[in-house]
Write an enzyme that holds these catalytic residues in place. Structure first.
Site: not given
Ligand code: C5P
Length: 402
Positions: A277, A210-213
């Site tokens: 993102a 995943g990512n930090r969005s």
């Protein structure tokens, strides 16, 4: 849009005070009912007479002027619908943060409970000093809206973050809020799809990449577009935000889900804003069972494959001017060069470029709007105000289908 709005412009003492003259002219041109308050030091940089001539009333300079009756700062605080401090020097920010009241601006601010806009201007080292950072954080936490500072050439001849935002940018920030933007329905009839949040790419039934969005930028865009009269669809990856009201929300998880949700709607919308993102890669295979760690086994290697670039796909499929395409570029280096490259490669109409350091969490963002005409820095803005700036561009670029 500022017709009849009562705005008090506070000018504190820095070189950028000369830009406050242009700001005053800009505000009066837009119909604002303007008054000016100056610190003593500001009068060394620009003559009060200049403001008096532009605005029609003499600036407030002296709280203890015995020739006037009443309390000037209280009168101003009651009168003003918005207080705009430009330039806001490090010293004035400190006074505002600590509740000092020794000049007409800080004294009025202490008695004022409406929207406060601050356009800081100082040397980049003063802006970066922990004392200034703490003062700015205190003021922002109390609801002050920071406009800038921008990055650029400073009075010292050095480059850095500390330039006062351009008057047009300050005006835009004021207009977005003070002109009762909530009631403005200038996007009526436009159908806008916004993607938001991260995409999560499954590794096995319990793990993902995943990512930090946080989804906040997309939420702000969708909400403001709705408030301004657009019909909005929000295609959202998993985030911890409640669905906004009055908006069709399509929940998705992976980039492939997101692509499918957007593709099936692309012909029904006038603009698509890709604030999500989207993960560039996904595991080539999703294990049906949870990957186990066994003593002595090496760590597994996860093979990745490319995800489709949704925005690029939309750019390639598009024949006419619709849908208008807006993308984001979040980078840690070479921000503007990669934004320009993305504008072209993805055939987008606008790229909103920001540094990874400010893009993800928090309620503020600082961006550059990059389109075929050039680059417009926004300065530091609340995500809602940045959303308004992006929507303004969408509105101006939306032409009826010929
Ligand atoms: O190429 P890059 O990922 O930096 O581009 C960012 C922009 O492209 C964002 O607007 C993002 O939503 C979009 N994007 C996309 N599909 C991807 C990756 C990014 O639509 N697979």
């Amino acid at each position: 849009m500022l017709e009849g709005k009562r705005i008090l412009l506070g000018v504190s003492g820095g070189v950028a005070a000369y830009k406050a003259v242009l700001l005053a002219r800009e505000l009066t041109t837009r119909g604002a009912d303007l008054r000016v308050a100056m610190t003593h030091t500001a009068t060394r940089f620009v003559g009060p007479q200049t403001f008096a001539a532009l605005v029609g009333t003499a600036p407030a300079l002296d709280l203890t002027d015995a020739s006037r009756g009443g309390e000037l700062h209280i009168e101003l605080a009651r009168w003003a619908q918005a207080l705009v401090v430009a330039p806001a020097t490090a010293n004035l920010l400190a006074r505002l943060a600590h509740g000092l009241a020794e000049d007409p601006i800080s004294a009025t601010a202490l008695a004022f409970d409406g929207p406060l806009f601050l356009a800081p201007a100082m040397h980049h080292r003063m802006w970066a000093h922990p004392a200034t950072c703490a003062n700015v954080a205190t003021l922002a936490a109390r609801g002050a809206r920071l406009v800038g500072p921008a990055y650029g050439r400073l009075a010292s001849g050095e480059e850095g973050e500390g330039r006062m935002s351009e008057p047009a940018d300050i005006v835009a920030a004021i207009e977005a809020l003070v002109s009762d933007a909530g009631a403005r329905a200038d996007l009526e009839g436009l159908r806008i799809l916004v993607s938001a949040g991260p995409t999560l790419e499954a590794i096995d039934p319990v793990r993902y990449l995943g990512n930090r969005s946080s989804g906040r930028m997309g939420w702000a865009l969708a909400t403001r577009a709705r408030e301004r009269g657009a019909i909005v669809t929000l295609v959202a990856g998993p985030v911890a935000l409640a669905d906004p009201e009055g908006i069709e929300v399509v929940h998705v998880r992976s980039a492939l889900d997101m692509e499918a949700a957007i593709q099936s709607r692309r012909e029904q919308v006038d603009a698509i804003v890709m604030a999500a993102a989207v993960a560039d890669f996904r595991p080539a295979e999703v294990s049906r069972e949870k990957l186990k760690k066994r003593d002595g086994d090496p760590a597994p290697t996860i093979q990745l494959v490319r995800n489709p670039d949704i925005l690029r796909g939309l750019g390639e499929q598009r024949r006419g001017a619709r849908p208008l395409l807006v993308g984001f570029a979040v980078e840690t280096t070479d921000l503007l060069a990669s934004a320009r490259q993305k504008l072209e490669a993805k055939r987008a109409d606008l790229i909103v470029a920001n540094h990874a350091s400010v893009a993800f969490e928090g309620d503020e963002n600082e961006a550059f709007l990059v389109d075929a005409q050039g680059v417009t820095p926004t300065g530091r803005l609340a995500k809602r105000a940045l959303a308004d700036r992006i929507l303004d561009v969408i509105r101006s670029k939306s032409r009826p289908e010929s």
